[in-house]
Scaffold this active site. Structure first.
Site, short mmCIF file in Angstrom:
data_model
loop_
_atom_site.label_atom_id
_atom_site.label_comp_id
_atom_site.label_asym_id
_atom_site.label_seq_id
_atom_site.Cartn_x
_atom_site.Cartn_y
_atom_site.Cartn_z
N TRP A 8 106.17 34.47 56.59
CA TRP A 8 105.98 33.07 56.97
C TRP A 8 107.20 32.62 57.78
CZ3 TRP A 8 109.14 28.85 55.54
CH2 TRP A 8 108.74 27.63 56.14
N GLU A 21 101.27 34.28 57.06
CA GLU A 21 100.97 32.96 56.47
C GLU A 21 101.07 31.83 57.49
OE1 GLU A 21 103.61 31.90 53.28
OE2 GLU A 21 102.58 30.01 52.87
N LYS A 31 100.54 27.67 58.72
CA LYS A 31 100.86 26.36 58.19
C LYS A 31 100.40 25.29 59.17
CE LYS A 31 104.77 24.02 56.06
NZ LYS A 31 105.99 24.26 55.30
N ASP A 64 97.93 29.54 51.97
CA ASP A 64 98.73 28.69 51.09
C ASP A 64 97.94 27.40 50.94
OD1 ASP A 64 100.58 26.58 50.30
OD2 ASP A 64 102.17 28.05 50.59
N HIS A 86 98.84 24.26 52.91
CA HIS A 86 99.08 24.34 54.35
C HIS A 86 97.91 23.93 55.24
CE1 HIS A 86 102.74 27.25 54.06
NE2 HIS A 86 102.86 26.19 53.30
N HIS A 119 98.70 31.75 48.26
CA HIS A 119 99.86 31.04 47.74
C HIS A 119 99.27 29.81 47.06
CE1 HIS A 119 103.62 32.53 50.11
NE2 HIS A 119 103.10 33.45 49.33
N ASP A 130 102.42 19.03 52.10
CA ASP A 130 102.74 20.33 51.49
C ASP A 130 103.92 20.17 50.53
OD1 ASP A 130 102.91 23.11 51.10
OD2 ASP A 130 104.30 23.33 52.77
N ASP A 150 104.38 21.13 47.48
CA ASP A 150 104.66 22.23 46.55
C ASP A 150 104.86 21.76 45.12
OD1 ASP A 150 104.58 24.72 48.16
OD2 ASP A 150 106.10 23.68 49.34
N ASP A 193 103.07 29.61 44.81
CA ASP A 193 104.12 29.11 45.71
C ASP A 193 104.30 27.62 45.54
OD1 ASP A 193 106.01 28.70 47.62
OD2 ASP A 193 104.69 29.02 49.33
#
Ligand code: RNT
Ligand code: ZN
Length: 418
Positions: free
Chosen positions: A187, A226, A228, A259, A262, A286, A294, A296, A326
């Site tokens: 990524w 990956e 985004k 992810d 993303h 992820h 995003d 997380d 993630d």
């Protein structure tokens, strides 16, 4: 003991309830037992790593919160991960980032990394019955400009190409050592804060860099790319968008990493599973939880994650999907964050494995839309949780909320003293 008996009894009842719907609960548990999550090492220390632990986290990602007890070195990080895994049923993998090498107090430049910097990790993982996965790290570094692998500047681009090539060699060494392919994720944050008039140029450069990086073939590692939507400071344009990597992955048969943070917040990640299964070799996930962006946040048993698990199970694709986590929340007990997110992900897969899919598909084939919807809705309330408790019991990990006091204890004795 009382609890054990109750868990056992509840399980027996749940098993009968599911059997009435044609679901074999024991078979579901066998499948769940085989699901290994790839735990992300970076939840333990807010993505700091050991190259320059006091350095700034860049690349448009942020860990917020200042909860005490973050792991400050390799020993603390290993101890925390071991602690976390003792509360997660099953056997799991550990995903390392390149900045988590065992550098023995020396500074090692990223284009100089070698498998030897990860030798102690390989040994530690083997001793703890874990397999390793890997990630190149192109953020938090002086050469980490707005563009890295897509940079028109030769010196910058070549530095990151060399770094990524070396990471693949490290992943290969890990794969050989552990006798199981090491999944390596790539990524990069490359993008631009404001308007660019060169979208194509950067994407063309990224394609060329990737071609060069992937020219070397390996048999014991798997490449994932990956995408985004955007990162902080790169709101206008991201070179490695989903379309870019989807195209690259299909053309070059690389694994695309999804992810869950993303994409546009209303976009269904679950819907992408069947598309990738048709055109790419495997899938990497992820699993995260985006809140407005995003962010997380710690993964929970949300509708999105449930749908994702269901799509994978309905496609009978557990052996083609690598499930990594993630998220990085620095505002709560970090070990607790690992445990909540890992167990939530497992619960989602259990829920999916307990779906009365044959009946649902029969309804669908007969165009019985009401019946399908009604059963899907009823499934939410079936006693899956009794099955989950039993799974934890069988795996010798705390049942239900019993992991809370244990994590509190570790905090009292270990992390609060850091
Ligand atoms: C960033 C990506 C990436 C990172 C890790 C640390 O938005 O999700 O996967 O979180 O590599
Ligand atoms: Zn990610």
């Amino acid at each position: 003991m009382v609890k054990e008996k109750l868990v056992q009894q509840a399980y027996e009842i749940a098993r009968e309830r599911y059997a009435a719907l044609g679901v074999d609960v024991d078979a579901a548990l066998n499948k769940l037992q085989k699901i290994s999550l790839s735990l992300h090492c970076w939840q333990a220390d807010d993505v700091s790593g050991f190259e320059n632990p006091d350095g700034e986290l860049t690349g448009g990602i942020q860990s917020t919160g200042n909860y005490p007890g973050k792991a400050r070195n390799i020993d603390e990080l290993r101890a925390d991960i071991k602690k976390a895994t003792s509360f997660i049923p099953g056997k799991h993998r550990l995903s390392l980032h390149a900045i988590y090498g065992d550098f023995q107090g020396k500074f090692v430049e990223r284009d100089q990394l070698e498998p030897k910097h990860f030798a102690s990790w390989m040994q530690w993982a083997k001793e703890n019955e874990m397999k390793l996965d890997f990630n190149s790290t192109s953020f938090s570094h002086p050469k980490s400009e707005a563009l890295t692998l897509s940079s028109p500047k030769k010196e910058i681009r070549e530095f990151w190409i060399e770094h990524t090539k070396r990471c693949r060699a490290i992943a290969e060494a890990m794969g050989v050592y552990q006798g199981s392919p090491c999944v390596m994720n790539l990524w990069i944050h490359d993008g631009s804060k404001d308007m660019t008039v060169n979208r194509l140029e950067y994407r063309r450069i990224l394609e060329q860099s990737l071609d060069e990086i992937f020219a070397q073939k390996y048999n014991n590692m798997k490449d994932c790319i990956e995408s985004k939507l955007f990162g902080i400071g790169a709101e206008y344009y991201t070179v490695g968008s989903h379309d870019f990597y989807l195209g690259y992955g299909v053309k070059n048969q690389k694994i695309v990493t999804l992810d869950t943070g993303h994409f546009h917040l209303t976009e269904s990640i679950a819907d992408k599973i069947s598309c990738l299964l048709l055109f790419t070799p495997e899938i990497m996930l992820h699993v995260s939880r985006p809140i407005r962006w995003d962010s997380d946040h710690v993964t929970l048993m949300s509708d999105d994650t449930l749908e994702l698990a269901k799509e994978i199970v309905r496609a009978n694709a557990l052996d083609r999907v690598n499930i990594g986590l993630d998220y990085f929340d620095g505002s709560i007990n970090r070990i607790g964050a690992y445990v909540i997110g890992s167990r939530a992900t497992q619960k989602c897969f259990l829920h999916a494995l307990l779906e009365p899919i044959e009946i649902l598909r029969k309804y669908e084939s007969k165009e019985q839309g009401f019946e399908r919807l009604a059963l899907l809705e009823e499934c939410k309330g079936l006693p899956w949780n009794a099955v989950w408790d039993y799974f934890c019991l069988k795996n010798n990990v705390p049942v239900g909320e019993d992991f809370i006091p244990e994590i509190q204890q570790y905090e009292k004795e270990v992390t609060s003293k850091r």
